[in-house]
Every structure is written in C-alpha cells, then in structure tokens.
Design a protein around this motif. Structure first.
Motif, PDB file in Angstrom:
ATOM      1  N   UNK A 218       0.847  -1.191   0.000  1.00 31.58           N
ATOM      2  CA  UNK A 218       0.000   0.000   0.000  1.00 31.58           C
ATOM      3  C   UNK A 218       0.887   1.247   0.000  1.00 31.58           C
ATOM      4  N   UNK A 219       0.573   2.175  -0.887  1.00 31.50           N
ATOM      5  CA  UNK A 219       1.344   3.427  -0.971  1.00 31.50           C
ATOM      6  C   UNK A 219       0.567   4.406  -1.836  1.00 31.50           C
ATOM      7  N   UNK A 220       1.054   5.621  -1.909  1.00 34.96           N
ATOM      8  CA  UNK A 220       0.461   6.642  -2.777  1.00 34.96           C
ATOM      9  C   UNK A 220       1.556   7.226  -3.659  1.00 34.96           C
ATOM     10  N   UNK A 221       1.139   7.746  -4.796  1.00 37.71           N
ATOM     11  CA  UNK A 221       2.037   8.473  -5.695  1.00 37.71           C
ATOM     12  C   UNK A 221       1.478   9.876  -5.855  1.00 37.71           C
ATOM     13  N   UNK A 222       2.330  10.876  -5.713  1.00 39.14           N
ATOM     14  CA  UNK A 222       1.938  12.263  -5.933  1.00 39.14           C
ATOM     15  C   UNK A 222       2.897  12.859  -6.955  1.00 39.14           C
ATOM     16  N   UNK A 223       2.337  13.449  -8.007  1.00 37.25           N
ATOM     17  CA  UNK A 223       3.178  14.016  -9.063  1.00 37.25           C
ATOM     18  C   UNK A 223       2.972  15.523  -9.147  1.00 37.25           C
ATOM     19  N   UNK A 224       4.058  16.205  -9.472  1.00 38.32           N
ATOM     20  CA  UNK A 224       4.054  17.658  -9.568  1.00 38.32           C
ATOM     21  C   UNK A 224       4.643  18.045 -10.909  1.00 38.32           C
ATOM     22  N   UNK A 225       3.960  18.896 -11.631  1.00 37.21           N
ATOM     23  CA  UNK A 225       4.436  19.340 -12.943  1.00 37.21           C
ATOM     24  C   UNK A 225       3.451  20.331 -13.523  1.00 37.21           C
ATOM     25  N   UNK A 226       2.931  20.015 -14.717  1.00 40.26           N
ATOM     26  CA  UNK A 226       1.904  20.876 -15.313  1.00 40.26           C
ATOM     27  C   UNK A 226       0.690  20.977 -14.403  1.00 40.26           C
ATOM     28  N   UNK A 227       0.442  19.920 -13.652  1.00 37.04           N
ATOM     29  CA  UNK A 227      -0.589  19.904 -12.626  1.00 37.04           C
ATOM     30  C   UNK A 227      -0.065  19.154 -11.424  1.00 37.04           C
ATOM     31  N   UNK A 228      -0.940  18.885 -10.492  1.00 44.49           N
ATOM     32  CA  UNK A 228      -0.599  18.063  -9.327  1.00 44.49           C
ATOM     33  C   UNK A 228      -1.576  16.898  -9.301  1.00 44.49           C
ATOM     34  N   UNK A 229      -1.040  15.685  -9.372  1.00 45.39           N
ATOM     35  CA  UNK A 229      -1.896  14.508  -9.428  1.00 45.39           C
ATOM     36  C   UNK A 229      -1.567  13.522  -8.333  1.00 45.39           C
ATOM     37  N   UNK A 248      -7.144  12.697  -6.451  1.00 44.17           N
ATOM     38  CA  UNK A 248      -6.963  14.048  -7.009  1.00 44.17           C
ATOM     39  C   UNK A 248      -6.509  15.035  -5.936  1.00 44.17           C
ATOM     40  N   UNK A 249      -5.303  14.829  -5.456  1.00 40.41           N
ATOM     41  CA  UNK A 249      -4.752  15.667  -4.394  1.00 40.41           C
ATOM     42  C   UNK A 249      -4.595  17.109  -4.844  1.00 40.41           C
ATOM     43  N   UNK A 250      -4.365  17.335  -6.142  1.00 36.65           N
ATOM     44  CA  UNK A 250      -4.152  18.686  -6.643  1.00 36.65           C
ATOM     45  C   UNK A 250      -5.341  19.596  -6.463  1.00 36.65           C
ATOM     46  N   UNK A 251      -6.534  19.015  -6.213  1.00 38.96           N
ATOM     47  CA  UNK A 251      -7.731  19.844  -6.062  1.00 38.96           C
ATOM     48  C   UNK A 251      -8.275  19.831  -4.646  1.00 38.96           C
ATOM     49  N   UNK A 252      -7.410  19.475  -3.705  1.00 42.58           N
ATOM     50  CA  UNK A 252      -7.694  19.775  -2.300  1.00 42.58           C
ATOM     51  C   UNK A 252      -7.514  21.281  -2.099  1.00 42.58           C
ATOM     52  N   UNK A 253      -8.477  21.918  -1.465  1.00 45.25           N
ATOM     53  CA  UNK A 253      -8.385  23.357  -1.225  1.00 45.25           C
ATOM     54  C   UNK A 253      -7.549  23.602   0.023  1.00 45.25           C
ATOM     55  N   UNK A 254      -6.488  24.378  -0.127  1.00 47.61           N
ATOM     56  CA  UNK A 254      -5.617  24.701   1.008  1.00 47.61           C
ATOM     57  C   UNK A 254      -5.724  26.171   1.404  1.00 47.61           C
ATOM     58  N   UNK A 255      -6.366  26.989   0.564  1.00 50.21           N
ATOM     59  CA  UNK A 255      -6.582  28.399   0.890  1.00 50.21           C
ATOM     60  C   UNK A 255      -7.822  28.881   0.137  1.00 50.21           C
ATOM     61  N   UNK A 256      -8.973  28.948   0.809  1.00 51.31           N
ATOM     62  CA  UNK A 256     -10.213  29.332   0.120  1.00 51.31           C
ATOM     63  C   UNK A 256     -10.146  30.705  -0.541  1.00 51.31           C
ATOM     64  N   UNK A 257      -9.215  31.554  -0.097  1.00 49.74           N
ATOM     65  CA  UNK A 257      -9.065  32.881  -0.696  1.00 49.74           C
ATOM     66  C   UNK A 257      -7.910  32.919  -1.697  1.00 49.74           C
TER      67      UNK A 257
END
Length: 405
Positions: A218-229, A248-257
């Motif tokens: 069990x593991x996760x993969x997170x990619x960073x580039x043109x987007x975040x996946x 879809x970690x790239x669309x977790x909201x970390x700052x609503x503003x």
C-alpha cells in the motif's frame, strides 16, 4: 507486424474483478514481477495453497504463457522448479498523453521496453489526438517487429478525471476535454483493445511492479508538474473510487481565498504548486521572469528572494495536501515524482515542515517520502503494463476451467 490478441475491447478496473479473477491475476503478476519463482514461493506470496497454484499454472505452461526453468534443491525433499513468464507470448503498447506530445512504448510480456517514440501533438482536439495515437501505434509496431507474440492492446494514460469503467475522460483540463468517449474512439481507430487510465495511476502501476512500490503493498504516488496529481494503491491494487477520481490531491483546497483554479474553485494545491503557478508567483513584481521551471530553479538557487518564496509556497501547499492524504489513509510510503520534482531541493524543506505540522499524531512520521524523478517513458510503460495485466487476464480466463475461490 504483430497481430491482435483475442481479448475484449474493454477492461475492468481491478475493483470489479471477481475473487476468481483476482487470484489468477495475483498469480500471474507474482510470476511476472518476482520470477523466476517456485510454486511454493508464489503460493506463500499470494496466500493460496500450493495445490491451487499448481492447478492454475498448468494451462499457463501448456499455452506458452509461463515456462519452467531448471530445478534446484534447498535440502531434502522435492526439487523446486522456478517459473518465469515467456516474454514473447504477447506484447502491449503504452501511451502517455500530454498537452504537448504523445510518448509511446511497446513492451513484451516482461514489460520490457523494445521501442519508444515521442510525437509532438498538432493540437489537443480528441479526433486529432486519436488520429496521431493511431499513427504512433503503427510506428511503434513497425519499430519492434522482432518483439514476437500478439498485441493484447493499447493502454493510454492522460491527466484528469478518467472514468476507466465507462471508458470516458470526464474532465481533462490540460487537454480541454469534457466527457470524451476516448476508449471507444481509440479502439475503433486502432482495431485493438484499449484501456484508458489516469496517467498518475499508470505511473503507480509501474512503481508497484518495477519500482519503489515493489516491496510495499500500500502506498500513494503524488506528481508535480503541469498539474498536481495522485494515485492510491491499497493491498497491491489501484483504488479508483466510484468514477476514477480517487487521488486528485491537486484539487484539495488549502486556501479558500487563494488563486482561481481551472476547476472553478480557489486555492487548490495546484494553484500554488503546479509549474505555471510557481512561474506566475515569481513574475509578480519581479524584473526576472522565468520561462521554465528550470529557469525558476536557477533564479532560486541564485538567491532570488521571490523565486525562493514561490518554491517554499509550493512546498507548503503540497505539505497541506499530503497531510490530508496521510490523515485519511496512513500510508507507509508516498512516492513524489513528475517533472516539477526535479526542483525538490527547493520544495522539500517547506513540504516536510508543513506536513509534520498538519498531520495527525504520528501519521507523518509513519510515512516515508520517496523522491523519484522519472521519465515520461516510465508512465507509458505503466500504461502498457496495465494493459498487459487486463489483456492477459482475459486470455487466461478462457484457458482455466475452474479458478479456486
């Protein structure tokens, strides 16, 4: 030119497989990724009786999928006979689709790459991409005529919300696609079975079979580039969710503003950590405007304050996103990859600090972060491996009268 294997034009995600199919898939995957491996060791690895493994292996050997190698002894008792996959029995093609180009590979049944090509895209319209993908498949087959075996199909990985069960790309922001029946379009153009998948999921398959995830179920993969996946592997299987949107970690909201995201919301991880977000943050009020992430990294390494802060901001956003991931799943490992991770030295300090501050209890300490810059061909190989798994399983199911539950 290789010929088409007799496999269906659609493939089921692993969550939909029956227990019988999962046992067969587990055994073949064990032989593929761990072979040469004895029946005894394979049975221990996948949790089946040795008698059941022996029964399942017989038709694999009889039909040329698996070969026996010279036996050996570990002491008194029956000699152990190693099993290995016959690489020339089948082949598969994998394609990674980006907004700029197609990256394709053709692999044998060991998932070893025999030929690879990159083709610039003339545009991102679905019909145009499908037409170029069809030509790429043809060129890959021409370039690997000695690969042997029949082609089980084509696996395609692309960014966005990919519903593999329905064969539809629900939303791909980089390509500008909404509800595109990409699997059917490609299958009709290629006259081959086609499987479509989120591209980070294909990379996760590559890491599960051949990379950092080989020894971790069990593991996760997170990619960073043109987007975040992101992609999630649980007990050796991809987790797709209800419609393929899992990870879809790239669309977790970390700052609503925060900045407006292409998804229509504000402050997603991607609005801080994607390549364009970093470049935009540096360009604000700065005479030095980088045109690429490499130029941005050079500015930061040269001491440019705004550049260093942009990377730190990206790292903090990623740390917040990862904290949500580790709090929900408590994975033992997260693999960080993508072209943006080439600047990991500028990201990791802020990332790990934010992760530690935001994760619950020992969840951050429990999780090993593994930085793995990988070429696009590794993603395409994962797409081919995903197609191999489903295509070969479909063929094997027709050969085995009864798979033990």
């Amino acid at each position: 030119m290789t010929t088409q294997a007799e496999t269906p034009a659609t493939a089921q995600p692993s969550e939909q497989l029956s227990s019988r199919e999962k046992h067969l898939a587990a055994l073949f995957t064990a032989i593929l990724t761990r072979g040469p491996i004895s029946r005894r060791d394979a049975s221990r690895m996948i949790g089946m009786s040795q008698a059941a493994v022996t029964k399942l292996v017989k038709p694999m050997i009889a039909n040329g999928y698996v070969v026996e190698q010279e036996g050996y002894s570990e002491g008194p008792g029956r000699r152990l006979i190693p099993l290995a996959v016959q690489p020339r029995r089948h082949n598969a093609i994998g394609i990674k689709v980006t907004e700029r180009e197609l990256i394709g590979v053709i692999v044998d049944l060991h998932a070893e790459v025999h030929h690879s090509l990159r083709v610039p895209l003339a545009g991102t319209g679905p019909e145009l991409v499908v037409a170029q993908a069809a030509r790429l498949v043809h060129d890959l087959q021409l370039g690997a005529q000695g690969i042997g075996g029949s082609c089980v199909g084509v696996g395609v990985g692309l960014g966005g919300h990919v519903d593999g069960r329905a064969g539809v790309v629900r939303y791909s922001p980089l390509l500008g696609w909404h509800d595109v029946p990409a699997q059917q379009m490609l299958a009709e153009a290629l006259d081959l079975p086609v499987l479509i998948e989120n591209d980070v999921n294909t990379l996760a398959v590559s890491e599960l079979w051949f990379g950092a995830g080989r020894d971790t179920s069990s593991f996760a993969v997170v990619t960073v580039g043109s987007g975040v996946g992101g992609a999630i592997v649980i007990d050796g299987e991809l987790w797709h969710g209800a419609s393929g949107a899992a990870g879809e970690l790239g669309h977790n909201i970390v700052d609503p503003a925060g900045p407006l995201c292409h998804c229509g919301r504000r402050g997603c991880v991607e609005t801080f950590a994607a390549d364009d977000a970093i470049l935009s943050a540096i360009a604000e009020g700065n005479d030095a405007v980088p045109q690429s992430l490499a130029e941005a990294a050079a500015l930061a390494h040269g001491g440019d304050h705004r550049a260093r802060e942009a990377f730190s901001q990206a790292g903090r956003a990623l740390g917040l996103g990862l904290a949500t991931l580790v709090n929900l799943l408590n994975p033992p490992m997260v693999i960080l990859s993508g072209e943006g991770i080439n600047a990991s030295d500028l990201l990791m300090g802020a990332l790990t600090e934010q992760l530690a501050a935001s994760a619950f209890s020992s969840a951050a300490q429990d999780c090993q972060l593994v930085v793995r810059p990988l070429p696009d061909e590794a993603w395409a190989r994962g797409a081919a491996a995903t197609m191999l798994k489903h295509g070969v399983l479909a063929s094997l199911m027709t050969l085995v009268d009864e798979v033990p539950d």
